[in-house]
Design a protein around this motif. Sequence first.
Motif, PDB file in Angstrom:
ATOM      1  N   ASN A  27       0.842  -1.196   0.000  1.00 51.69           N
ATOM      2  CA  ASN A  27       0.000   0.000   0.000  1.00 51.69           C
ATOM      3  C   ASN A  27       0.879   1.248   0.000  1.00 51.69           C
ATOM      4  OD1 ASN A  27      -1.859   2.066   0.511  1.00 51.69           O
ATOM      5  ND2 ASN A  27      -2.184   1.465   2.628  1.00 51.69           N
ATOM      6  N   CYS A  50       2.585   1.765  -3.358  1.00 51.10           N
ATOM      7  CA  CYS A  50       1.637   2.327  -4.329  1.00 51.10           C
ATOM      8  C   CYS A  50       1.442   3.823  -4.089  1.00 51.10           C
ATOM      9  CB  CYS A  50       0.291   1.605  -4.227  1.00 51.10           C
ATOM     10  SG  CYS A  50       0.301  -0.084  -4.850  1.00 51.10           S
ATOM     11  N   PHE A  60      -5.913   3.516  -6.143  1.00 51.81           N
ATOM     12  CA  PHE A  60      -6.902   2.433  -6.097  1.00 51.81           C
ATOM     13  C   PHE A  60      -6.235   1.119  -5.693  1.00 51.81           C
ATOM     14  CE2 PHE A  60      -9.616   4.652  -9.565  1.00 51.81           C
ATOM     15  CZ  PHE A  60     -10.120   5.513  -8.605  1.00 51.81           C
ATOM     16  N   LEU A  61      -5.066   0.864  -6.256  1.00 49.44           N
ATOM     17  CA  LEU A  61      -4.348  -0.363  -5.930  1.00 49.44           C
ATOM     18  C   LEU A  61      -3.892  -0.354  -4.462  1.00 49.44           C
ATOM     19  CD1 LEU A  61      -3.294  -3.010  -7.131  1.00 49.44           C
ATOM     20  CD2 LEU A  61      -1.202  -1.806  -7.777  1.00 49.44           C
ATOM     21  N   PHE A 116      -6.766  -1.114  -2.268  1.00 46.16           N
ATOM     22  CA  PHE A 116      -7.024  -2.556  -2.335  1.00 46.16           C
ATOM     23  C   PHE A 116      -6.141  -3.298  -1.324  1.00 46.16           C
ATOM     24  CE2 PHE A 116      -5.641  -6.680  -4.036  1.00 46.16           C
ATOM     25  CZ  PHE A 116      -6.867  -7.327  -4.188  1.00 46.16           C
ATOM     26  N   PHE A 117      -4.857  -2.976  -1.303  1.00 44.72           N
ATOM     27  CA  PHE A 117      -3.947  -3.607  -0.332  1.00 44.72           C
ATOM     28  C   PHE A 117      -4.320  -3.199   1.100  1.00 44.72           C
ATOM     29  CE2 PHE A 117      -0.837  -3.707  -4.016  1.00 44.72           C
ATOM     30  CZ  PHE A 117      -0.889  -5.087  -4.157  1.00 44.72           C
ATOM     31  N   ASP A 118      -4.762  -1.959   1.263  1.00 41.84           N
ATOM     32  CA  ASP A 118      -5.151  -1.464   2.581  1.00 41.84           C
ATOM     33  C   ASP A 118      -6.334  -2.252   3.134  1.00 41.84           C
ATOM     34  OD1 ASP A 118      -5.179   0.312   4.829  1.00 41.84           O
ATOM     35  OD2 ASP A 118      -6.862   1.369   3.907  1.00 41.84           O
ATOM     36  N   PHE A 119      -7.267  -2.600   2.272  1.00 46.59           N
ATOM     37  CA  PHE A 119      -8.427  -3.385   2.713  1.00 46.59           C
ATOM     38  C   PHE A 119      -8.004  -4.795   3.112  1.00 46.59           C
ATOM     39  CE2 PHE A 119     -11.803  -6.455   1.776  1.00 46.59           C
ATOM     40  CZ  PHE A 119     -12.833  -5.961   2.555  1.00 46.59           C
ATOM     41  N   PHE A 120      -7.151  -5.385   2.304  1.00 45.65           N
ATOM     42  CA  PHE A 120      -6.821  -6.788   2.541  1.00 45.65           C
ATOM     43  C   PHE A 120      -5.746  -6.998   3.607  1.00 45.65           C
ATOM     44  CE2 PHE A 120      -9.103  -7.528  -1.437  1.00 45.65           C
ATOM     45  CZ  PHE A 120      -9.820  -8.674  -1.079  1.00 45.65           C
TER      46      PHE A 120
END
Length: 241
Positions: free
Chosen positions: A13, A16, A37-38, A41-45
Motif C-alpha cells: 500500500n 503504491c 486504487f491499488l 485494495f492492499f489497505d483493505f486486505f
Amino acid sequence: MIRYIPNALTLLNLLCGCVATIYAVNNNFIAAALFVFLGIFFDFFDGFAARKLNAQSNLGLQLDSLADMVTSGLVPGIVMFKLLEIVESDWGEIDFSTDNYLPIIPLLGLAITLASAYRLANFNIDTEQQTFFKGLPTPANALLILSLPLILEFQNNDVINALILNKWFLIGLTIFSCWILNSNLKLFALKFKDYSFKTNASRYIFLILCIVLLIVLHFAAIPIIILLYLGMSILDNLTTK
C-alpha cells in the motif's frame, strides 16, 4: 512467516502511495489514481488478512496509518493542489527564482493532507471506532478527490467539467473534505461479523447500490457513492436511536 503477510500488504500500500505521489506531482492524474486504487485494495486486505491469520499487532496498526498517510493523505492533497493550480493561474506566488515559483492559494489543497494526518493520528488513539467510523475514512476521501480528474478525462460532460474546474467548487470541496474527515459523524464500517442480511442490511444495500451506480455512471458515481454513504449512515444512526 504467516504473521508477516499483513505487514507486507501494508508496505505494498505504501509503495503504491509513493508511486502515485510521483505521478501526481508530474500531472499524470490517471496513473496516480490507478496506484491509489491499488493501494486502497492492499489497505483493505491487510486488515482482512490480519484478522483471518490472527496476526493483529500494534506495529501493524501504526504501519497501516503511516501507509494511509501517503496513499490516502498526501496524494489527494497534491492532486487538489494541482487542480487548483490548473483552474486559476493568477493566484499570487512566492517567487524563488525566475523558473521556480510556488503558487499561494493552491496550497490550500494540502489542507487535505494535514486533515488526513490529524484523522489518522486520532484514529490510532480512539478506542471507540471498532464497529464504526467517526468521520469519513481517509481512503474514501482519497477516492472522492481522485475521482475529479478521472471524471474530467473520461466522462466528457460540459456541465460536470465546468463544475469541477470552478475554483470556488474546489476550495469548497477542500474545506468540506477537511471537516468530514474529522467530524464526529458516525459512519458504518464495511466489516461483517457474519453474513446474515438482517444484521448487515445497510451494508448489503449500500454495496448493491454502489455496483449499480458504478455500472451506470462510471467514475461520476464515486462522489454520489460518498454522499450515499454519508446519508445512509445518518439514517442508520437515526433508526438505531
